[in-house]
Design a protein around this motif. Structure first.
Motif, mmCIF file in Angstrom:
data_model
loop_
_atom_site.group_PDB
_atom_site.id
_atom_site.type_symbol
_atom_site.label_atom_id
_atom_site.label_comp_id
_atom_site.label_asym_id
_atom_site.label_seq_id
_atom_site.Cartn_x
_atom_site.Cartn_y
_atom_site.Cartn_z
ATOM 1 N N GLN A 21 27.773 17.162 -44.543
ATOM 2 C CA GLN A 21 27.816 18.755 -44.330
ATOM 3 C C GLN A 21 28.526 19.361 -45.250
ATOM 4 O O GLN A 21 29.571 18.693 -46.327
ATOM 5 N N THR A 22 28.467 20.622 -45.632
ATOM 6 C CA THR A 22 28.979 21.633 -46.622
ATOM 7 C C THR A 22 29.258 22.713 -45.862
ATOM 8 O O THR A 22 28.352 23.470 -45.378
ATOM 9 N N PHE A 23 30.662 23.284 -45.713
ATOM 10 C CA PHE A 23 30.778 24.445 -45.036
ATOM 11 C C PHE A 23 30.513 24.337 -43.778
ATOM 12 O O PHE A 23 30.224 25.454 -42.979
ATOM 13 N N GLY A 24 30.740 23.062 -43.203
ATOM 14 C CA GLY A 24 30.267 22.944 -41.650
ATOM 15 C C GLY A 24 28.958 23.153 -41.167
ATOM 16 O O GLY A 24 28.443 22.835 -40.149
ATOM 17 N N VAL A 25 27.952 22.977 -42.332
ATOM 18 C CA VAL A 25 26.524 23.073 -41.929
ATOM 19 C C VAL A 25 26.005 21.788 -42.803
ATOM 20 O O VAL A 25 26.117 21.394 -43.778
ATOM 21 N N GLY A 26 25.100 20.975 -41.865
ATOM 22 C CA GLY A 26 24.498 19.839 -42.366
ATOM 23 C C GLY A 26 23.474 20.176 -43.724
ATOM 24 O O GLY A 26 23.112 21.244 -43.815
ATOM 25 N N HIS A 27 23.603 19.130 -44.475
ATOM 26 C CA HIS A 27 23.029 19.407 -45.766
ATOM 27 C C HIS A 27 21.475 19.660 -45.373
ATOM 28 O O HIS A 27 20.678 20.148 -46.390
ATOM 29 N N SER A 28 20.745 19.029 -44.365
ATOM 30 C CA SER A 28 19.341 19.181 -44.114
ATOM 31 C C SER A 28 18.999 20.650 -43.880
ATOM 32 O O SER A 28 17.938 20.913 -44.150
ATOM 33 N N VAL A 29 20.032 21.302 -43.587
ATOM 34 C CA VAL A 29 19.656 22.719 -43.251
ATOM 35 C C VAL A 29 19.569 23.617 -44.638
ATOM 36 O O VAL A 29 18.531 24.444 -45.013
ATOM 37 N N TYR A 30 20.281 22.932 -45.689
ATOM 38 C CA TYR A 30 20.145 23.591 -46.966
ATOM 39 C C TYR A 30 18.967 23.327 -47.486
ATOM 40 O O TYR A 30 18.432 24.105 -48.210
ATOM 41 N N PHE A 31 18.528 22.013 -47.429
ATOM 42 C CA PHE A 31 17.320 21.529 -48.177
ATOM 43 C C PHE A 31 15.885 22.467 -47.262
ATOM 44 O O PHE A 31 15.161 22.801 -48.019
ATOM 45 N N ALA A 32 16.309 22.515 -46.108
ATOM 46 C CA ALA A 32 15.079 23.409 -45.508
ATOM 47 C C ALA A 32 15.019 24.888 -45.848
ATOM 48 O O ALA A 32 14.056 25.275 -46.104
ATOM 49 N N LEU A 33 16.168 25.326 -46.094
ATOM 50 C CA LEU A 33 16.136 26.593 -46.655
ATOM 51 C C LEU A 33 15.517 26.783 -47.883
ATOM 52 O O LEU A 33 15.081 27.860 -48.600
#
Length: 344
Positions: free
Chosen positions: A169-181
Motif C-alpha cells: 500500500q501507498t498512502f493507504g491505497v493498495g498498489h493494484s489500484v494504482y496499476f488499474a488507474l
C-alpha cells in the motif's frame, strides 16, 4: 486515406456522445445510490478496513473488464478469462518457487503464453470466422491444461517481492489500484486521442463499412483478443501478489463479472465504442454490491446470482429505448388531451 475516413465516420456519429453520457451517468448514479444505501443499512461495508480489502479486488476486476471490453468492442466474447488469469497466477507462484530472483523470467513466460493464447483466439475468430464463444471456450480448456501442467492443481505461496509490489500500500491505497488507474489512463488516451484508437472503434461499430474503406478489420479483431490476454495476465500477477497462497482456479470468479462490468459501463454487446472509465466505475459498483450483500447477511454462494442480476439490469437499461417510450407516451397524452378538448 482509411484513417481519415475512420476519423470522419467517428465524428459523424453524434449518437455516440449521447451513449457516453448515458453510460457514464447511469453507472455513476447507480454507484452513488449504492453508497448511500451502504451508509444507511451497512456502514461497515464502507469502513476503511473493508475498503482496503475490497478495492484491490475491484482493481483486478477493472483490469479484466477492460480486456473484455476490447473484445466486446469488436463484436466478440472472450470466455477464456478464467483460464488466462489462472495460468498467470500459477506461473507467478510456481515458476519462481518462492525465490524473487525468478519472478522476471516467470513474467516473461506468462506474457509469452498470453500472446500465444490471444493470437490463436484472434486467428480463429477473426480470420477463420469461428464463433467466438466456441473458440474461447476451447482456448479456456487449453489454458487450464497449462494450469495443471504447471501447478498440478496444488496452491503455492507467492514470492515476497510480488507480495510487496502487488499487495503493498501507498498512502493507504493498495498498489493494484494504482496499476488499474495507470492502465485505464493508457487505454483512454490510446482509444480516445489517437487515430489508431478511433479506427479500432470505427471497425467495431460497422465492420462492413470499415472493410469497404480499406481498414484491416480481421487484424483488429485478432489484436483485440491479444490485448485482452495481456490484460488478463497482468491481472493474474497482481492477484497472485494480493493473495498469499492463491489456488489454481483463482480466475473462475472473474468470468461473469467481466462481462457484467462491460455491460454496466455502457459498451454495446454488438460492438462499437467502448467506455473504459465507466467500466472501471462499474467494477467498483459490482465489488461494493457484493460487500454490501455480505454485510447484510447474504451468503457468499449468492454472489453469482447478484452478478447475474446486475448483468440483466445493465442489459435492460441500455437495450430499452427510453427516449422512444417517452416520446410515445407524450404523443398519447397529447392525443387524449385533444380528444377531451373536442368533447368539451
Amino acid at each position: 486515406m482509411p484513417e481519415q475516413t475512420a476519423g470522419r465516420a467517428m465524428r459523424s456519429r453524434p449518437a455516440f456522445s449521447i451513449a457516453l453520457a448515458k453510460g457514464f451517468i447511469t453507472v455513476s448514479i447507480s454507484t452513488l445510490v449504492l453508497i448511500g444505501i451502504c451508509l444507511t443499512f451497512a456502514p461497515s461495508s464502507l469502513a476503511s478496513g473493508a475498503l482496503a480489502g475490497s478495492l484491490p479486488f475491484a482493481a483486478i476486476l477493472a483490469i479484466v473488464g477492460l480486456g473484455q471490453m476490447l473484445v466486446v468492442q469488436q463484436g466478440g466474447f472472450d470466455l477464456s478469462v478464467a483460464g488466462g488469469v489462472s495460468l498467470a497466477v500459477v506461473i507467478a507462484t510456481h515458476v519462481p518457487a518462492g525465490q524473487s530472483a525468478y519472478l522476471l523470467p516467470a513474467a516473461g513466460m506468462a506474457l509469452g503464453c498470453a500472446l500465444a493464447a490471444g493470437l490463436v483466439n484472434g486467428l480463429i475468430v477473426g480470420f477463420l470466422r469461428l464463433n467466438p464463444i466456441i473458440a474461447t471456450i476451447g482456448m479456456n480448456a487449453l489454458l487450464y491444461a497449462g494450469v495443471f501442467a504447471v501447478s498440478g492443481g496444488v496452491p503455492r505461496a507467492t514470492t515476497r517481492l510480488l507480495a510487496e509490489i502487488a499487495g503493498g500500500q501507498t498512502f493507504g491505497v493498495g498498489h493494484s489500484v494504482y496499476f488499474a488507474l495507470a492502465l485505464l489512463a493508457v487505454i483512454v488516451v490510446v482509444m480516445k486521442k489517437t487515430v489508431a484508437g478511433r479506427r479500432f472503434e470505427a471497425i467495431g461499430a460497422n465492420p462492413r463499412a470499415a472493410n469497404a474503406v480499406g481498414l484491416r478489420v480481421r487484424l483488429h479483431q485478432m489484436m483485440a483478443y491479444t490485448y485482452a490476454q495481456l490484460l488478463y495476465v497482468f491481472a493474474g500477477f497482481l492477484l497472485a501478489g494480493i493473495i498469499s497462497q492463491p489456488t489454481a482456479f483463482q480466475g473462475d470468479t472473474l468470468l461473469l463479472p467481466s462481462v457484467a462490468v462491460v455491460v454496466l459501463g455502457g459498451t454495446s454487446l454488438l460492438g462499437g465504442r467502448g467506455f473504459p472509465v465507466s467500466t472501471v466505475i462499474a467494477a467498483f459498483f459490482l465489488t461494493q454490491l457484493g460487500q454490501f450483500a455480505l454485510a447484510i447477511g447474504v451468503p457468499y454462494s449468492a454472489q453469482t446470482i447478484i452478478q447475474a442480476l446486475a448483468l440483466g439490469f445493465g442489459i435492460a437499461v441500455y437495450s430499452v429505448r427510453w427516449s422512444s417510450i417517452t416520446k410515445k407516451t407524450k404523443n398519447r397524452l397529447l392525443k387524449e388531451n385533444s380528444y377531451e378538448n373536442v368533447a368539451t
